[in-house]
Each structure stands twice: as C-alpha cells, then as structure tokens.
Design a protein around this motif. Structure first.
Motif, PDB file in Angstrom:
ATOM      1  N   GLN A 135      43.161-102.436  33.588  1.00  0.00           N
ATOM      2  CA  GLN A 135      42.118-102.687  34.590  1.00  0.00           C
ATOM      3  C   GLN A 135      41.453-104.025  34.334  1.00  0.00           C
ATOM      4  N   GLY A 136      41.608-104.918  35.287  1.00  0.00           N
ATOM      5  CA  GLY A 136      41.029-106.258  35.176  1.00  0.00           C
ATOM      6  C   GLY A 136      39.574-106.301  35.621  1.00  0.00           C
ATOM      7  N   TRP A 137      38.928-107.365  35.246  1.00  0.00           N
ATOM      8  CA  TRP A 137      37.483-107.550  35.430  1.00  0.00           C
ATOM      9  C   TRP A 137      37.071-107.649  36.905  1.00  0.00           C
ATOM     10  N   GLU A 138      38.040-108.038  37.754  1.00  0.00           N
ATOM     11  CA  GLU A 138      37.708-108.183  39.170  1.00  0.00           C
ATOM     12  C   GLU A 138      37.656-106.856  39.915  1.00  0.00           C
ATOM     13  N   ALA A 139      38.018-105.769  39.215  1.00  0.00           N
ATOM     14  CA  ALA A 139      38.065-104.433  39.834  1.00  0.00           C
ATOM     15  C   ALA A 139      36.686-103.986  40.309  1.00  0.00           C
ATOM     16  N   GLY A 140      36.709-103.085  41.278  1.00  0.00           N
ATOM     17  CA  GLY A 140      35.464-102.497  41.768  1.00  0.00           C
ATOM     18  C   GLY A 140      35.058-101.295  40.940  1.00  0.00           C
ATOM     19  N   GLY A 141      33.774-100.943  41.030  1.00  0.00           N
ATOM     20  CA  GLY A 141      33.272 -99.746  40.352  1.00  0.00           C
ATOM     21  C   GLY A 141      33.030-100.014  38.880  1.00  0.00           C
ATOM     22  N   HIS A 142      33.133 -98.955  38.083  1.00  0.00           N
ATOM     23  CA  HIS A 142      32.904 -99.101  36.642  1.00  0.00           C
ATOM     24  C   HIS A 142      34.106 -99.792  36.009  1.00  0.00           C
ATOM     25  N   TRP A 144      35.870-101.255  32.634  1.00  0.00           N
ATOM     26  CA  TRP A 144      35.888-100.973  31.197  1.00  0.00           C
ATOM     27  C   TRP A 144      35.976-102.248  30.370  1.00  0.00           C
ATOM     28  N   GLY A 145      36.781-103.208  30.802  1.00  0.00           N
ATOM     29  CA  GLY A 145      36.997-104.402  29.975  1.00  0.00           C
ATOM     30  C   GLY A 145      36.346-105.638  30.554  1.00  0.00           C
ATOM     31  N   THR A 146      36.730-106.792  30.000  1.00  0.00           N
ATOM     32  CA  THR A 146      36.158-108.052  30.466  1.00  0.00           C
ATOM     33  C   THR A 146      37.242-109.083  30.776  1.00  0.00           C
ATOM     34  N   VAL A 147      38.515-108.684  30.673  1.00  0.00           N
ATOM     35  CA  VAL A 147      39.623-109.614  30.884  1.00  0.00           C
ATOM     36  C   VAL A 147      40.111-109.474  32.330  1.00  0.00           C
ATOM     37  N   THR A 148      40.522-110.579  32.939  1.00  0.00           N
ATOM     38  CA  THR A 148      40.991-110.514  34.324  1.00  0.00           C
ATOM     39  C   THR A 148      42.402-109.909  34.394  1.00  0.00           C
ATOM     40  N   THR A 149      42.754-109.394  35.554  1.00  0.00           N
ATOM     41  CA  THR A 149      44.066-108.775  35.758  1.00  0.00           C
ATOM     42  C   THR A 149      45.191-109.750  35.414  1.00  0.00           C
ATOM     43  N   LEU A 150      45.054-111.001  35.863  1.00  0.00           N
ATOM     44  CA  LEU A 150      46.120-111.996  35.662  1.00  0.00           C
ATOM     45  C   LEU A 150      46.407-112.230  34.181  1.00  0.00           C
ATOM     46  N   ALA A 151      45.385-112.187  33.365  1.00  0.00           N
ATOM     47  CA  ALA A 151      45.570-112.400  31.927  1.00  0.00           C
ATOM     48  C   ALA A 151      45.922-111.103  31.206  1.00  0.00           C
ATOM     49  N   LEU A 152      45.399-109.982  31.716  1.00  0.00           N
ATOM     50  CA  LEU A 152      45.559-108.709  30.998  1.00  0.00           C
ATOM     51  C   LEU A 152      46.958-108.108  31.150  1.00  0.00           C
ATOM     52  N   ALA A 165      45.495-102.724  37.668  1.00  0.00           N
ATOM     53  CA  ALA A 165      44.325-102.383  38.483  1.00  0.00           C
ATOM     54  C   ALA A 165      43.377-103.563  38.547  1.00  0.00           C
ATOM     55  N   GLY A 166      42.838-103.805  39.759  1.00  0.00           N
ATOM     56  CA  GLY A 166      41.825-104.835  39.884  1.00  0.00           C
ATOM     57  C   GLY A 166      42.315-106.041  40.643  1.00  0.00           C
ATOM     58  N   GLY A 167      41.827-106.196  41.866  1.00  0.00           N
ATOM     59  CA  GLY A 167      42.099-107.406  42.620  1.00  0.00           C
ATOM     60  C   GLY A 167      43.290-107.343  43.555  1.00  0.00           C
ATOM     61  N   VAL A 168      44.035-106.236  43.559  1.00  0.00           N
ATOM     62  CA  VAL A 168      45.200-106.145  44.440  1.00  0.00           C
ATOM     63  C   VAL A 168      44.790-105.436  45.737  1.00  0.00           C
ATOM     64  N   ALA A 169      44.873-106.153  46.846  1.00  0.00           N
ATOM     65  CA  ALA A 169      44.484-105.540  48.118  1.00  0.00           C
ATOM     66  C   ALA A 169      45.517-105.771  49.208  1.00  0.00           C
TER      67      ALA A 169
END
Ligand SMILES: Cc1cc2nc3c(=O)[nH]c(=O)nc-3n(C[C@H](O)[C@H](O)[C@H](O)COP(=O)(O)O)c2cc1C
Length: 288
Positions: A135-142, A144-152, A165-169
């Motif tokens: 789960q990347g940092w750009e995700a909505g809601g709670h 957990w981490g601080t790293v972006t999806t692209l890097a994670l 998870a995070g940023g894919v729409a």
C-alpha cells in the motif's frame, strides 16, 4: 494473470479494496461477478453480522471473495466466524499478527497481508502470508506506510506475490503496476463512485469535484487508531480526521468523476490496461 489469482478463479487482475463504510455485499459481489476479486471489510461489525454479510455476498455471487480484518482491533472472534462461514480468502491490515495468519492458514485460507515496506513484506512471508498488498502513500483512507506505490511495489515483488494498492484508478495505472511486477491492482478510490458503493450524495459530490491535489494526509482523532496516517478530501494538512464530515479518498480521486456500475469499472479498467500494454509493446524502439 498470476498463479494465485488463477488458482482462485479470478480472470481480471483487479481487486476491489475493502473500504469500511463504502463497500458492502452488493459491490463485492458485483466485482467478483465481473471477474475481479471483491474484498469485504467486516472488521468493524459484530461477528454475527460478519456471518450474515458473508451469506449475503454468497447469495449474490458464486465467485470467490475476500474478508478484510483489522489488526488494530480485537478480531479473533471475527476470524473464527469467517472460518466457520467458509471464507476462502482473508485480508489483514494494520500490522502483522502472526497468530492470526497461522490460524487462517491452518484453516486453509489464502492470506493477504497489507504492508508498507519491503522489510515488512518479508515479515509477512515469514508469518505465512500468501500474498502481500503493497500500500503506497497516495492511497485513500488509513495508510499504513509512508512510501509511494511507485517505489514500494518493485521493492516488495521479489519477496512474494504482490498486489499494488494506492493511486491506481484507470487502465494506465493498472498497466503501470503490472509493469512494476505486481500481480494485480487493489483499487479503492475509483470504486467510491460505483453505483453499488455505499457512499452518500455529499461524499459522491466531493469525490466527483476533487482533483489530485485536493487530498490531505492527517491523523485520525479516534484514539483507537493511535497515530495513524489517514487521507481524505480537503481540510488542513496534518489536521485530524473526524468522521462523518470528511470523505476518505486517495490522490487518484482526480481521475474519478462519474458514477458507473462496478462491472463497467472492472471492464473499462482492464480493457484500457490491455490496450496500454499493447501500445507499449508496439512502440518503436530508439534504435529503429
Ligand atoms: C473510504 C476508504 C475506506 C477504507 N477502509 C479500509 C478498510 O476498511 N480496510 C482496509 O484494509 N483498507 C481500507 N482502506 C484502504 C484501501 O483498502 C486501499 O488501500 C486504498 O483505497 C487504495 O488506494 P486508492 O484509494 O488510491 O485506490 C480504505 C480506503 C478508503 C478510501
């Protein structure tokens, strides 16, 4: 489509992100019926309600679906109820609870574990998880981490089959995370405007109007969530999240403007991802 998805009978590499308050049986069943994997958040209800909700999903689809539990709260009775009710897939978020992972594995479930770093992905594998949700940092809601999806995602995919998870729409985002090595995308914000989502009109209006720059990451004012990061639309940066007057959503909200059925979303995102991959494979190389 990656092995574990095929084993589960899933044709389309799209997972409906469990979103408490926004995802119920109708949306979960619609995504599973459309070939993706619906995951229903059942951590915030009583175990007896969990059982009823699973039965409702099963009346609406014969396809597999997952049950989402939250390790920030007592969930052992929830897990027991899900196992008794014949759950095949469980998703855990907010930290790793090795005992719960083992209990689910012993009962034959596929375990999905949300993580925020590669080290945590390895911990999840050691605990017995089958699939990691990065789960990347750009995700909505709670979050957990601080790293972006692209890097994670590339950092975790080598350790274990992973879902991004995070940023894919849309389909471009799905193609991008598949290129990073993910087996599927775990999509939340895009489904907030699904017709089957349980989001009220005020929330829908906020989502439809928001741009990618309109979310903030703050703290949940509820002490049960400790010092958690949470992303919602509007408000002051680093403010406190106090439901229900705020709408949770991720940065990809800027791509989400119209209501559609969940089946249309699954089909449209997957078609666009396939077109994107085809276009990239046909692109002339620099040497030609
Ligand atoms: C309204 C909302 C509620 C959420 N509730 C949950 C939840 O109950 N359980 C969970 O594991 N994740 C929850 N999340 C996080 C999502 O599962 C997922 O990680 C996130 O939506 C993915 O990023 P995206 O919104 O950019 O697609 C929630 C997200 C949103 C937007």
């Amino acid at each position: 489509v990656a092995g574990f998805l095929v084993d589960l009978g899933i044709r389309v590499p799209i997972v409906l992100a469990p979103m408490d308050g926004a995802v119920g049986p109708d949306l979960v069943a619609a995504v599973s019926n459309a070939g993706g994997l619906g995951v229903i958040p059942l951590w915030s209800v009583e175990p007896s309600v969990l059982t009823q909700q699973m039965q409702t999903v099963r009346r609406l689809t014969s396809k597999p679906f997952g049950v989402n539990l939250n390790n920030q709260f007592p969930q052992d009775d929830h897990l027991a109820a899900a196992i008794d009710e014949g759950a095949r897939i469980v998703s855990f978020f907010w930290g790793i609870n090795q005992k719960r992972v083992m209990r689910a594995k012993m009962a034959g479930l596929v375990v999905m574990q949300t993580v925020g770093t590669a080290a945590e992905a390895r911990e999840a594998v050691d605990a017995g998880a089958d699939v990691v949700v990065a789960q990347g940092w750009e995700a909505g809601g709670h979050v957990w981490g601080t790293v972006t999806t692209l890097a994670l995602v590339p950092a975790v995919v080598d350790a274990v089959p992973s879902v991004a998870a995070g940023g894919v729409a849309d389909g471009r985002g799905l193609a991008a995370v598949l290129a990073l090595g993910a087996s599927a995308a775990w999509i939340g914000t895009r489904f907030l405007l699904a017709e089957e989502a349980t989001v009220d009109q005020t929330g829908r209006d906020r989502i439809g109007a928001a741009t990618e720059a309109d979310t903030v990451m703050g703290k949940d004012a509820n002490p049960d969530w400790l010092d958690s990061g949470v992303r919602w639309i509007g408000g002051e940066p680093s403010g406190e999240y106090r439901p229900p007057d705020r709408q949770l959503a991720g940065q990809s909200v800027g791509l989400v403007h119209r209501a559609q059925s969940a089946a249309q979303i699954v089909t449209e995102v997957w078609d666009e991802a396939q077109e994107t991959m085809k276009r990239l494979s046909q692109a002339p190389s620099a040497s030609t």
